[in-house]
Design a protein around this motif. Structure first.
Motif, PDB file in Angstrom:
ATOM      1  N   VAL A   1       0.435  27.116 -23.712  1.00  0.00           N
ATOM      2  CA  VAL A   1      -0.539  28.186 -23.489  1.00  0.00           C
ATOM      3  C   VAL A   1      -0.001  29.121 -22.415  1.00  0.00           C
ATOM      4  O   VAL A   1       0.420  28.660 -21.332  1.00  0.00           O
ATOM      5  N   GLU A   2      -0.018  30.406 -22.695  1.00  0.00           N
ATOM      6  CA  GLU A   2       0.458  31.434 -21.764  1.00  0.00           C
ATOM      7  C   GLU A   2      -0.610  32.517 -21.626  1.00  0.00           C
ATOM      8  O   GLU A   2      -1.353  32.795 -22.574  1.00  0.00           O
ATOM      9  N   MET A   3      -0.648  33.118 -20.431  1.00  0.00           N
ATOM     10  CA  MET A   3      -1.489  34.285 -20.174  1.00  0.00           C
ATOM     11  C   MET A   3      -0.559  35.468 -19.927  1.00  0.00           C
ATOM     12  O   MET A   3       0.194  35.490 -18.955  1.00  0.00           O
TER      13      MET A   3
ATOM     14  N   SER B   1       3.074  40.732 -16.214  1.00  0.00           N
ATOM     15  CA  SER B   1       3.479  39.351 -15.947  1.00  0.00           C
ATOM     16  C   SER B   1       3.189  38.472 -17.157  1.00  0.00           C
ATOM     17  O   SER B   1       2.444  38.851 -18.071  1.00  0.00           O
ATOM     18  N   LYS B   2       3.795  37.278 -17.123  1.00  0.00           N
ATOM     19  CA  LYS B   2       3.572  36.247 -18.143  1.00  0.00           C
ATOM     20  C   LYS B   2       3.548  34.906 -17.414  1.00  0.00           C
ATOM     21  O   LYS B   2       4.534  34.512 -16.779  1.00  0.00           O
ATOM     22  N   VAL B   3       2.405  34.212 -17.492  1.00  0.00           N
ATOM     23  CA  VAL B   3       2.198  32.974 -16.756  1.00  0.00           C
ATOM     24  C   VAL B   3       1.934  31.859 -17.752  1.00  0.00           C
ATOM     25  O   VAL B   3       1.091  32.000 -18.659  1.00  0.00           O
TER      26      VAL B   3
ATOM     27  N   ARG C   1       1.595  30.384 -34.113  1.00  0.00           N
ATOM     28  CA  ARG C   1       1.087  30.985 -32.874  1.00  0.00           C
ATOM     29  C   ARG C   1      -0.216  31.725 -33.154  1.00  0.00           C
ATOM     30  O   ARG C   1      -0.426  32.241 -34.251  1.00  0.00           O
ATOM     31  N   LYS C   2      -1.031  31.782 -32.097  1.00  0.00           N
ATOM     32  CA  LYS C   2      -2.260  32.561 -32.133  1.00  0.00           C
ATOM     33  C   LYS C   2      -2.403  33.324 -30.824  1.00  0.00           C
ATOM     34  O   LYS C   2      -2.061  32.805 -29.752  1.00  0.00           O
ATOM     35  N   PHE C   3      -2.933  34.557 -30.959  1.00  0.00           N
ATOM     36  CA  PHE C   3      -3.102  35.426 -29.790  1.00  0.00           C
ATOM     37  C   PHE C   3      -4.567  35.867 -29.711  1.00  0.00           C
ATOM     38  O   PHE C   3      -5.146  36.293 -30.721  1.00  0.00           O
ATOM     39  N   TYR C   4      -5.128  35.781 -28.503  1.00  0.00           N
ATOM     40  CA  TYR C   4      -6.514  36.168 -28.253  1.00  0.00           C
ATOM     41  C   TYR C   4      -6.520  37.223 -27.147  1.00  0.00           C
ATOM     42  O   TYR C   4      -6.082  36.954 -26.020  1.00  0.00           O
ATOM     43  N   LYS C   5      -6.989  38.400 -27.508  1.00  0.00           N
ATOM     44  CA  LYS C   5      -6.992  39.516 -26.569  1.00  0.00           C
ATOM     45  C   LYS C   5      -8.388  39.714 -25.975  1.00  0.00           C
ATOM     46  O   LYS C   5      -9.391  39.575 -26.683  1.00  0.00           O
TER      47      LYS C   5
END
Length: 630
Positions: free
Chosen positions: A104-106, A111-113, A178-182
């Motif tokens: 899981v990344e933010m 930045s990318k955490v 992969r899934k992305f949630y904005k």
């Protein structure tokens, strides 16, 4: 299931606190039974005593019930809140799936955490089994955020592989989706600041008060829910000390209890007093446009259901204003004439050239020597030059500062004199070519008062006298008879003599130390009066006691530093005549002697360097502000 091919599915849900369910409950004020039922509700505001800070009515909360409900939508996320999300991986197949993992990344614009990594090569999911985990992340940036989730698992060997190349070329059985949630992050608070500096005469003449900075902070709740502020702390930089002016009785905050709850769109004001850790005798001068960092504001709050939020602002600073440019007056010429004048004018035909030789000069005769070879007898031969002597630069200007060391505010009473201790700060830069000399100056402190108007009885003008004319001298031309007796204004002379000889004038002169004796060596001082008329200066309520002029001892300015400074302490006595708020002043600093002496010369009474006319260095209309008690 993620598509027809993947064996696992991923669900992402936001974890948030529940809210009160909406249900309309009518309020019947005329029915005792319904009124008692409404008062017994936990959301009712009906009671024997009103709650502090809230109205005693039920109409504001009739849409809320005692039931809790989960939010139906993703909702809004504010800056400073903690984002919590529940990740659920489901095995939709009828066989076991091995090597299940999730990353899981933010991701933001800058930045990318990596928030968490769960599972691994040894993690197995049985059919219809779920793998749940919760991640937390403190939101520190505004704008668009993306929660990126990557799920990896091993495809069973007895099943047909998915079409296309795998994620790992060395192990084609590993599959990844992969899934992305904005979601967008908004600002919950609006923080605006104003910087104020001391402007009163009492503060500007105190070396501890004049450097203070007053930081005014305006905070507005931009959300749709109330906030409860638990902490508001200002973290100043190392060069400053901060004093929180929002605390009552040294322990109780100004906004505490019911006042700590901030309703939507409300605005609050906070004040912080900043004092520099190091001060100097001379005031700090900052160039226009300079940015002075002050510190950060740390805010901690909770929402209506206890969700915490924390916001650390960017560096708050003070910017020295830039003076506006000088505006030139608008030209009255039309634009087409301006364009014509800016271009080069066309060349005009010139008149025929005439002979440059003067007509009265005769042409040279043949055989005569050239005029350039004949030396004029009036031209002297060149003299040998003396060795170069460097010119001494004029002395640099003196900068004068005044400091009030203390003020007995509790002892200021009507008709009781009080003393103000003062310090005079003289500073200058070394003069060019006088590094081995000491500069000695003499300073005079002069009290200022409103101009006095002396009314004298009207003097009747004498009858006109007949002028006596001298006989006309013989001359070749004509001449007009002229008067031999000069004109004399008897009225002005009589007023001057009456003013000087009056007992009141003699008493005032004695009080001010004014002497009319002839002293050719003394420096002439200007009259101790303000320039111009001012209503506040016309009727002073605090008068100076003693002589109007104070001669200070000579001061030596010597040193090798880029800025040479010297101080002189003295005291002034004043007498208040009326109770209430009053201003003390004014004061004028005069330079009566300025000279340079060698290192072995200690005679300061040498008249060399004395000024015939005293030079005003600086004036202060007000040196202090006091409250006079009866």
């Amino acid at each position: 299931m993620e598509g027809p091919t993947h064996l696992l599915s991923l669900k992402v849900m936001r974890v948030s606190r529940p809210e009160l369910a909406s249900a309309w409950q009518p309020f019947y004020s005329s029915s005792p039974s319904f009124s008692a039922h409404s008062t017994a509700s936990v959301v009712s505001l009906q009671g024997t005593t009103p709650l502090p800070g809230y109205p005693k009515t039920l109409r504001d909360l009739t849409h809320a019930s005692e039931l809790l409900t989960l939010p139906s939508s993703f909702g809004s996320i504010q800056l400073g809140e903690t984002f919590s999300s529940c990740l659920c991986i489901n095995n939709e197949a009828h066989i076991d799936v091995e090597a299940v993992s999730i990353k899981v990344e933010m991701q933001t614009a800058t930045s990318k955490v990596v928030l968490a990594e769960f599972g691994g090569p040894n993690h197995r999911l049985a059919p219809r089994e779920t793998f749940e985990n919760i991640v937390h992340h403190e939101i520190k940036e505004l704008g668009q955020h993306v929660l990126a989730c990557a799920v990896t698992y091993r495809y069973p060997p007895h099943m047909r592989q998915l079409p296309g190349p795998g994620e790992n070329a060395e192990d084609p059985s590993l599959q990844t989706f992969r899934k992305f949630y904005k979601f967008a992050v908004t600002n919950p608070l609006s923080v605006k600041t104003k910087v104020h500096v001391p402007r009163s005469p009492s503060a500007l003449l105190s070396y501890t008060e004049r450097e203070k900075v007053f930081l005014e902070v305006h905070i507005q709740n931009l959300t749709q829910e109330p906030m409860h502020f638990e902490r508001m702390h200002f973290e100043c930089v190392e060069e400053w000390d901060a004093e929180d002016a929002n605390i009552l009785n040294d322990t109780t905050p100004l906004f505490s209890g019911a006042q700590a709850l901030m309703q939507p769109q409300d605005i609050r004001q906070y004040i912080y007093i900043l004092t520099p850790k190091s001060t100097s005798l001379t005031p700090t001068v900052l160039s226009p446009g300079t940015i002075v960092p002050l510190g950060r504001l740390d805010i901690f709050w909770r929402s209506s259901f206890g969700e915490p939020g924390r916001l650390l602002t960017s560096m708050l600073s003070r910017r020295i204003p830039i003076p506006p440019p000088v505006q030139t007056p608008a030209s009255a010429l039309p634009p087409y004439l301006k364009r014509t004048m800016t271009n080069n004018p066309p060349s005009r035909p010139q008149s025929p050239q005439l002979n440059q030789s003067r007509p009265e000069t005769p042409p040279p005769r043949p055989g005569s020597p050239s005029p350039s070879l004949i030396r004029s007898p009036s031209i002297a031969p060149p003299q040998p030059q003396s060795p170069f002597q460097p010119l001494l630069a004029p002395p640099t200007e003196l900068e004068v500062g005044l400091l009030v060391r203390g003020l007995p505010r509790e002892k200021v009473r009507v008709d009781k004199p009080f003393t103000i201790p003062l310090t005079l700060v003289l500073s200058t830069s070394p003069s060019l070519g006088r590094e081995n000399s000491r500069r000695v100056v003499k300073i005079v402190v002069q009290h200022l008062q409103p101009p006095r108007v002396i009314t004298a009885p009207p003097i009747s003008a004498p009858p006109p006298r007949t002028e006596t004319f001298s006989p006309r001298l013989p001359s070749s031309g004509f001449s007009t008879p002229s008067s031999t007796a000069p004109t004399f204004n008897y009225a002005i002379a009589h007023q001057k003599l009456a003013a000087v000889a009056s007992p009141r004038q003699q008493a005032l002169n004695a009080l001010e130390g004014v002497s009319f004796e002839d002293d050719n060596d003394a420096t002439a001082l200007p009259p101790p009066y303000f320039k111009g008329q001012d209503e506040l200066k016309a009727h002073p309520t605090v008068l100076y006691a003693g002589s109007s002029t104070i001669y200070l001892p000579p001061v030596e300015l010597a040193g090798e530093a880029s800025q040479i400074a010297a101080v002189q302490d003295f005291e002034l006595k004043y007498l208040p005549t009326q109770k209430g708020f009053a201003t003390v002043g004014g004061l004028r600093v005069l330079l009566v002697e300025d000279k340079f002496v060698d290192g072995n010369d200690t005679d300061h009474n040498n008249p060399v360097g004395g000024l015939s006319q005293a030079r005003t260095l600086k004036e202060w209309d007000v040196i202090s502000e006091v409250w006079v008690s009866p």
